[in-house]
Design a protein around this motif. Structure first.
Motif, mmCIF file in Angstrom:
data_model
loop_
_atom_site.group_PDB
_atom_site.id
_atom_site.type_symbol
_atom_site.label_atom_id
_atom_site.label_comp_id
_atom_site.label_asym_id
_atom_site.label_seq_id
_atom_site.Cartn_x
_atom_site.Cartn_y
_atom_site.Cartn_z
ATOM 1 N N PRO A 1 1.545 -3.603 -1.437
ATOM 2 C CA PRO A 1 2.172 -4.432 -0.410
ATOM 3 C C PRO A 1 1.153 -5.053 0.539
ATOM 4 O O PRO A 1 0.122 -4.462 0.838
ATOM 5 C CB PRO A 1 3.085 -3.442 0.323
ATOM 6 N N PHE A 2 1.457 -6.261 1.002
ATOM 7 C CA PHE A 2 0.619 -7.025 1.928
ATOM 8 C C PHE A 2 -0.785 -7.254 1.350
ATOM 9 O O PHE A 2 -1.793 -7.121 2.043
ATOM 10 C CB PHE A 2 0.526 -6.334 3.285
ATOM 11 N N SER A 3 -0.836 -7.621 0.075
ATOM 12 C CA SER A 3 -2.120 -7.820 -0.605
ATOM 13 C C SER A 3 -2.801 -9.099 -0.138
ATOM 14 O O SER A 3 -2.184 -10.166 -0.105
ATOM 15 C CB SER A 3 -1.925 -7.882 -2.124
ATOM 16 N N GLN A 4 -4.096 -8.973 0.176
ATOM 17 C CA GLN A 4 -4.935 -10.117 0.517
ATOM 18 C C GLN A 4 -6.199 -10.005 -0.354
ATOM 19 O O GLN A 4 -7.090 -9.210 -0.076
ATOM 20 C CB GLN A 4 -5.274 -10.122 2.004
ATOM 21 N N PHE A 5 -6.245 -10.791 -1.423
ATOM 22 C CA PHE A 5 -7.296 -10.671 -2.432
ATOM 23 C C PHE A 5 -8.565 -11.367 -1.961
ATOM 24 O O PHE A 5 -8.534 -12.499 -1.466
ATOM 25 C CB PHE A 5 -6.817 -11.273 -3.751
ATOM 26 N N ALA B 1 -8.275 -6.170 -3.392
ATOM 27 C CA ALA B 1 -7.537 -6.717 -2.256
ATOM 28 C C ALA B 1 -7.483 -5.705 -1.119
ATOM 29 O O ALA B 1 -7.637 -4.493 -1.321
ATOM 30 C CB ALA B 1 -6.110 -7.084 -2.671
ATOM 31 N N LEU B 2 -7.234 -6.207 0.063
ATOM 32 C CA LEU B 2 -6.824 -5.390 1.204
ATOM 33 C C LEU B 2 -5.315 -5.227 1.103
ATOM 34 O O LEU B 2 -4.583 -6.214 1.004
ATOM 35 C CB LEU B 2 -7.179 -6.091 2.521
ATOM 36 N N HIS B 3 -4.809 -3.986 1.106
ATOM 37 C CA HIS B 3 -3.360 -3.810 1.005
ATOM 38 C C HIS B 3 -2.950 -2.436 1.513
ATOM 39 O O HIS B 3 -3.768 -1.529 1.669
ATOM 40 C CB HIS B 3 -2.875 -4.026 -0.438
ATOM 41 N N GLY B 4 -1.648 -2.287 1.760
ATOM 42 C CA GLY B 4 -1.104 -1.027 2.248
ATOM 43 C C GLY B 4 -0.840 -0.046 1.119
ATOM 44 O O GLY B 4 -0.682 -0.427 -0.044
ATOM 45 N N ILE B 5 -0.769 1.246 1.489
ATOM 46 C CA ILE B 5 -0.438 2.294 0.524
ATOM 47 C C ILE B 5 0.648 3.184 1.106
ATOM 48 O O ILE B 5 0.872 3.228 2.310
ATOM 49 C CB ILE B 5 -1.663 3.152 0.143
ATOM 50 N N ILE B 6 1.298 3.919 0.232
ATOM 51 C CA ILE B 6 2.362 4.823 0.641
ATOM 52 C C ILE B 6 1.791 6.150 1.117
ATOM 53 O O ILE B 6 2.322 6.777 2.016
ATOM 54 C CB ILE B 6 3.345 5.041 -0.524
ATOM 55 N N GLY B 7 0.692 6.604 0.530
ATOM 56 C CA GLY B 7 0.121 7.897 0.860
ATOM 57 C C GLY B 7 -0.702 7.880 2.130
ATOM 58 O O GLY B 7 -0.489 7.079 3.040
ATOM 59 N N ASN B 8 -1.701 8.780 2.181
ATOM 60 C CA ASN B 8 -2.510 8.969 3.378
ATOM 61 C C ASN B 8 -3.938 8.493 3.113
ATOM 62 O O ASN B 8 -4.572 8.923 2.152
ATOM 63 C CB ASN B 8 -2.518 10.455 3.766
#
Length: 317
Positions: free
Chosen positions: A256-260, A266-273
């Motif tokens: 999610p919110f990928s910026q390649f 890419a810079l992106h969000g993850i679900i984990g920690n």
């Protein structure tokens, strides 16, 4: 007769040393001395409880948008099918030694206390104002376990792991304070400054921020970069494509919110920690709220500068 009395006395003492920690500590006796003093390295830790697929190690690189190899990426863009409870549980799962994870599975975590010194033993003991900081004792284990239970970290077994330390660090380190510390640390100011907006990714410290000229306009925030063999590529890059609800066209995992900025990285969000010892397959992982905020800060054409090497051990004492 005197010899028999001495033998019985030694036997009673041995029994007290073995059993008393179990009675007082409510679980496995915590080793003291050499066995509790050697810290378990980060690369030997595993999730203390099972995680959903794609949460721990993040197989998240994609084919570059123009190279689909017979697939249409648009058909694979979907949101993760995890409930809010699963997302929260994944974020609060601690990483522990293999034998601790096995014990939790077989005995449960309620009365269990880890005998191992964790990779963040000194930092966590200092945060909790404990006297013994270089090894695991019954007192330190119970204190850490109490903090973990209060804040929902699981399994709460008193192990000084990366997720517990990350939570403590976030609780006292505001973004403003981190920004001031970054500005004062001239040896970390490796990111080029100019009349442009640039995302700075420091792999040595596993942090990133965005600066516009000499002003920091976002961050610094913690990140998680590529594992050995899947290194995040250093150098100057450009955000050339952005996709809010992207899914990896190689592995099928959410990004999610990928910026390649470099091929499939890419810079992106993850679900984990992001504090976990695992990593990505080359992307720069951010907490979901940070990735969402970064989405509104960067634009296509902005620069991304990456430097350093991710350290797989904790040497920050």
């Amino acid at each position: 007769m005197a010899g028999v009395v001495r033998l019985r006395a030694w036997a009673a003492l041995l029994t007290a040393v073995t059993v008393l920690p179990l009675l007082l500590g409510g679980g496995t006796a915590v080793a003291v001395g050499r066995s509790g003093g050697s810290r378990v390295p980060l690369h030997r830790l595993v999730p203390g409880v099972p995680l959903p697929r794609g949460v721990a190690v993040t197989p998240d690189e994609s084919y570059a948008p123009k190279i689909t190899y017979g697939r249409n990426p648009a058909r694979m863009h979907r949101r993760p099918v995890l409930t809010p409870a699963q997302v929260r549980a994944a974020r609060l799962t601690e990483y522990v030694p293999v034998d601790d994870a096995r014990a939790v599975r077989t005995k449960g975590a309620h009365r269990y206390c880890s005998r191992h010194a964790g990779p963040y033993q000194r930092q966590i003991a200092r945060f909790l104002h404990l006297l013994v900081r270089n090894r695991q004792t019954r007192t330190t284990c119970l204190a850490i376990r109490g903090y973990q239970r209060t804040h929902g970290v699981r399994p709460a077994i008193g192990f000084a792991g990366p997720v517990t330390w990350g939570m403590m660090r976030d609780s006292v380190r505001t973004r403003a304070a981190a920004r001031k510390a970054l500005i004062r640390s001239s040896n970390r100011w490796n990111c080029p400054a100019g009349p442009y907006r640039i995302a700075c990714v420091d792999q040595d410290y596993q942090e990133m921020w965005v600066q516009n000229g000499n002003e920091i306009v976002f961050g610094p925030v913690p990140v998680r970069t590529g594992l050995p063999g899947y290194r995040t590529r250093n150098g100057m890059h450009t955000v050339y494509w952005r996709h809010r609800d992207h899914v990896s066209t190689i592995y099928g995992t959410p990004m999610p919110f990928s910026q390649f900025f470099s091929g499939g990285q890419a810079l992106h969000g993850i679900i984990g920690n992001v504090y976990g010892p695992d990593g990505s397959y080359g992307c720069v992982n951010l907490r979901m709220r940070d990735a969402q905020e970064l989405w509104d800060v960067l634009q296509q054409g902005d620069r991304v500068y990456v430097w350093g090497v991710r350290q797989m051990e904790n040497n920050d004492d």
